[in-house]
Write a protein that holds these residues in place. Structure first.
Motif, mmCIF file in Angstrom:
data_model
loop_
_atom_site.group_PDB
_atom_site.id
_atom_site.type_symbol
_atom_site.label_atom_id
_atom_site.label_comp_id
_atom_site.label_asym_id
_atom_site.label_seq_id
_atom_site.Cartn_x
_atom_site.Cartn_y
_atom_site.Cartn_z
ATOM 1 N N ILE A 18 -25.562 7.028 23.101
ATOM 2 C CA ILE A 18 -24.531 6.698 24.990
ATOM 3 C C ILE A 18 -25.445 4.981 25.143
ATOM 4 O O ILE A 18 -26.323 4.939 24.885
ATOM 5 C CB ILE A 18 -25.682 7.255 25.791
ATOM 6 N N PRO A 19 -24.065 4.456 25.851
ATOM 7 C CA PRO A 19 -25.077 3.311 26.442
ATOM 8 C C PRO A 19 -27.315 3.566 26.846
ATOM 9 O O PRO A 19 -26.509 4.188 27.801
ATOM 10 C CB PRO A 19 -24.302 2.605 27.432
ATOM 11 N N LYS A 20 -27.496 2.105 27.022
ATOM 12 C CA LYS A 20 -28.356 2.341 28.137
ATOM 13 C C LYS A 20 -28.339 2.375 29.212
ATOM 14 O O LYS A 20 -29.811 3.284 29.598
ATOM 15 C CB LYS A 20 -28.942 1.122 27.444
ATOM 16 N N GLN A 21 -27.612 2.040 29.960
ATOM 17 C CA GLN A 21 -27.549 1.698 31.148
ATOM 18 C C GLN A 21 -26.951 3.100 32.108
ATOM 19 O O GLN A 21 -27.164 4.120 32.667
ATOM 20 C CB GLN A 21 -25.637 0.946 31.554
ATOM 21 N N VAL A 22 -26.178 3.992 30.659
ATOM 22 C CA VAL A 22 -25.795 5.506 30.994
ATOM 23 C C VAL A 22 -27.279 6.646 30.943
ATOM 24 O O VAL A 22 -27.426 7.537 32.162
ATOM 25 C CB VAL A 22 -25.079 6.050 30.183
ATOM 26 N N TYR A 23 -27.787 6.286 30.547
ATOM 27 C CA TYR A 23 -29.266 6.793 29.956
ATOM 28 C C TYR A 23 -30.223 6.479 30.772
ATOM 29 O O TYR A 23 -30.920 7.346 31.521
ATOM 30 C CB TYR A 23 -30.125 6.705 28.641
ATOM 31 N N LEU A 25 -29.572 6.197 34.290
ATOM 32 C CA LEU A 25 -29.066 6.555 35.217
ATOM 33 C C LEU A 25 -29.337 8.526 34.973
ATOM 34 O O LEU A 25 -29.796 8.890 35.618
ATOM 35 C CB LEU A 25 -27.636 6.077 35.493
ATOM 36 N N MET A 26 -29.393 8.710 33.850
ATOM 37 C CA MET A 26 -29.592 10.047 33.418
ATOM 38 C C MET A 26 -30.872 10.653 34.542
ATOM 39 O O MET A 26 -31.511 11.367 34.440
ATOM 40 C CB MET A 26 -29.061 9.832 32.686
ATOM 41 N N LEU A 27 -31.509 9.423 33.806
ATOM 42 C CA LEU A 27 -33.123 9.184 33.989
ATOM 43 C C LEU A 27 -33.022 9.600 35.413
ATOM 44 O O LEU A 27 -34.402 10.540 36.017
ATOM 45 C CB LEU A 27 -33.943 7.882 33.286
ATOM 46 N N GLN A 28 -33.088 8.835 36.453
ATOM 47 C CA GLN A 28 -33.307 8.428 37.829
ATOM 48 C C GLN A 28 -32.496 9.967 38.226
ATOM 49 O O GLN A 28 -33.137 10.509 38.913
ATOM 50 C CB GLN A 28 -31.863 7.247 38.112
ATOM 51 N N LYS A 29 -31.919 10.733 37.523
ATOM 52 C CA LYS A 29 -30.960 11.757 38.199
ATOM 53 C C LYS A 29 -32.399 13.251 37.992
ATOM 54 O O LYS A 29 -32.178 13.695 38.587
ATOM 55 C CB LYS A 29 -30.097 12.122 37.834
#
Length: 92
Positions: A18-23, A25-29
């Motif tokens: 998983i790309p770090k950017q997607v990770y 975003l998931m953490l923020q949500k």
């Protein structure tokens, strides 16, 4: 080069990236990393759908015990025609 996070699928041990950017975003949500790869997620969902177990376990009684006031038949709560009050507030 993009930063990626690598880990293994819970079921088949296949590597998931998983790309770090997607990770981030998931953490923020407030989401967590998916535990299964896409193929295993589909299999797991199919198995879950086959179980057909209700979320709430309701023990149904025989219909002879029901009266007009027993809304238990449908396993839903009926609130009837509740009196509603509308309040109007006048500005000062």
């Amino acid at each position: 080069m993009r930063e990626v996070i690598k880990y293994r699928c819970k079921d088949c041990e296949k590597e998931i990236t998983i790309p770090k950017q997607v990770y981030n975003l998931m953490l923020q949500k407030g989401e967590s990393l998916p535990e299964r790869c896409e193929a295993c997620r589909k299999k797991h969902e199919e198995i879950r759908k086959e179980i057909k177990c209700p979320y709430f376990q309701v023990k149904l009684e025989s219909e002879s015990n029901f009266t007009d006031f027993d809304y238990y038949k449908s396993a839903y709560t009926f609130h009837g025609d509740r009196p509603r009050q509308t309040d109007t507030v006048e500005p000062d």
